[in-house]
Design an enzyme around this catalytic site. Structure first.
Site, short mmCIF file in Angstrom:
data_model
loop_
_atom_site.label_atom_id
_atom_site.label_comp_id
_atom_site.label_asym_id
_atom_site.label_seq_id
_atom_site.Cartn_x
_atom_site.Cartn_y
_atom_site.Cartn_z
N GLU A 169 -13.65 5.03 -2.66
CA GLU A 169 -13.08 4.67 -1.35
C GLU A 169 -13.77 5.35 -0.18
O GLU A 169 -14.00 6.57 -0.18
CB GLU A 169 -11.59 5.02 -1.33
N LYS A 204 -5.63 -0.01 -1.32
CA LYS A 204 -4.24 -0.01 -1.78
C LYS A 204 -4.03 -1.28 -2.58
O LYS A 204 -4.33 -2.39 -2.11
CB LYS A 204 -3.25 0.03 -0.61
#
Length: 425
Positions: free
Chosen positions: A225, A241
């Site tokens: 990420e 997410k």
């Protein structure tokens, strides 16, 4: 700046292996490395980096410039060098204990080895100095197999389930809309942390892998990420997410009410964080709910961009955005307050950030998930977690933790003899 073409030296893990062996042999500080998708390149390695503990307000200090219009080579702008380091997640756990390693540490390197997107390696030096003879010798030396083994113990499933249930109660009471509840695996390392990192990054190929070490310990981040990318005025954040195991149909992610809601809530939080420092009207969502692979899982990834004043220091950017939105919750302040009671132990570097600030190329930072923290006594700590929403099922949230941990600690994720081993270069 000095830039030299070195040609095809092999993979990033191999080059890091050769440099690590040389620094050990010569008694030099270990290398630092960014491997995956960093600065438009496949890898950036500081051949030897002297790191020290620093104040949390002094990390990633160089003001990031924009790419130099005449220096772009190898498919990306050069890096030259800069400050490599990490910043830990700031909050304590329920036990109230302090950090296991310094809250922040790093160091400056005038030079880097960079592997571009075509696989070509470059030597770059901010001050114009030639490549050191020991680096040349290291890159011409045959690799020597080494091993690094971590024996992991079980994570506390009961404590995690209590945290998830407490979060669901807080959501029902309207205190938060979403929060990221985490757990930890602990282990003991036999070997060198850099060999653990080299094996893991070779096997899993994460997008935002990073390694930094020093007399204080080591950080081996296998993150997928991007927390922040800053180049001049442009700032981008790409929160993750929404998760499914790698064997599942990725189309299920976009069809999942829970995962989509989780992602959109965090996108709104990122927009709010960047909006605190951005030029008016410049915050925009460039990508929403893209399905991307990561080691062991599928993720939903979005991307938010903004423009800030070029002269704004990174400390101001971090004050507005750190810790990353995707590992806290919404509202952010209340979620952080509650998480300190729901999670037994301090997260540490996990959920913080690791990266590089270059005065030439800008600043790129990961979200330090899938990240192992090593202390000087060889204790290893791995944090994993997931976002909890009103639709969360506690048992499934635990399964998600295991899916994220498995590529790092092995398939026996809840057994006392889980291992990660490196036996060859």
């Amino acid at each position: 700046m000095r830039i030299e073409r070195l040609g095809d030296l092999g993979s990033a893990p191999l080059v890091l292996d050769l440099l690590a062996a040389a620094t050990t042999r010569l008694g030099l500080p270990a290398p630092a490395a960014l491997i995956g998708e960093w600065f438009g390149s496949q890898a950036i390695i500081a051949p030897s980096l002297q790191t020290t503990e620093v104040d949390a307000d002094a990390v990633f200090d160089p003001t990031p410039g924009g790419p130099h219009p005449t220096l772009g080579i190898g498919g990306a702008s050069p890096i030259g060098g800069g400050w490599f380091g990490y910043l830990s997640y700031p909050d304590a756990g329920a036990d109230g204990l302090g950090p296991r390693i310094p809250r922040a540490a790093g160091g400056w390197s005038d030079s880097v080895l960079r592997r571009d997107r075509d696989g070509t390696w470059w030597y770059e030096n901010l001050l114009g100095a030639a490549i050191s003879p020991w680096i040349v010798d290291a890159l011409q030396t045959a690799p020597v197999p080494r091993s690094a083994v971590v024996v992991w113990t079980e994570a506390d499933q009961a404590a995690h389930q209590r945290g998830v249930l407490a979060c669901l109660e807080a959501i029902a009471a309207g205190e938060v809309y979403q929060a990221c509840v985490c757990t930890q695996f602990s282990g003991r390392l036999d070997g060198d942390p850099i060999d653990f990192f080299i094996e893991a990054v070779t096997r899993t190929a994460p997008a935002r892998a990073a390694y930094v070490a020093g007399a204080w310990g080591a950080v081996a981040s296998l993150s997928p990420e991007l927390f922040l990318r800053r180049c001049g005025e442009a700032v981008t954040s790409s929160p993750i997410k929404g998760t499914l195991p790698a064997h599942a149909d990725p189309a299920r992610l976009r069809a999942s009410v829970k995962d989509v809601a989780e992602n959109i809530m965090i996108v709104d939080l990122v927009r709010n964080d960047l909006g605190r420092i951005a030029r008016t009207g410049t915050v925009s969502v460039r990508e929403l709910l893209a399905v991307r692979p990561a080691p062991g899982v599928w993720h939903l990834v979005s991307s938010v961009s903004a423009r800030v004043a070029a002269e704004m220091p990174m400390t101001a950017v971090l004050d507005a955005t750190f810790p990353p939105a995707s590992v806290t919750g919404t509202p952010k302040t209340r979620a952080r307050e509650l998480l300190t009671g729901w999670e037994p132990r301090r997260r540490g570097v996990y959920c913080g950030t690791v990266g590089l600030a270059s005065p030439v190329a800008g600043c790129e930072l990961n979200v330090a998930i899938r990240t192992v923290e090593f202390t000087t006594d060889r204790t290893a700590t791995l944090g994993v977690g997931g976002g909890i929403t009103a639709d969360s099922v506690p048992a499934r949230e635990w399964d998600e933790c295991l899916h994220k941990a498995t590529p790092i600690i092995g398939h026996a994720t809840v057994g006392p003899q889980s291992r990660a081993r490196r036996t060859a270069s």
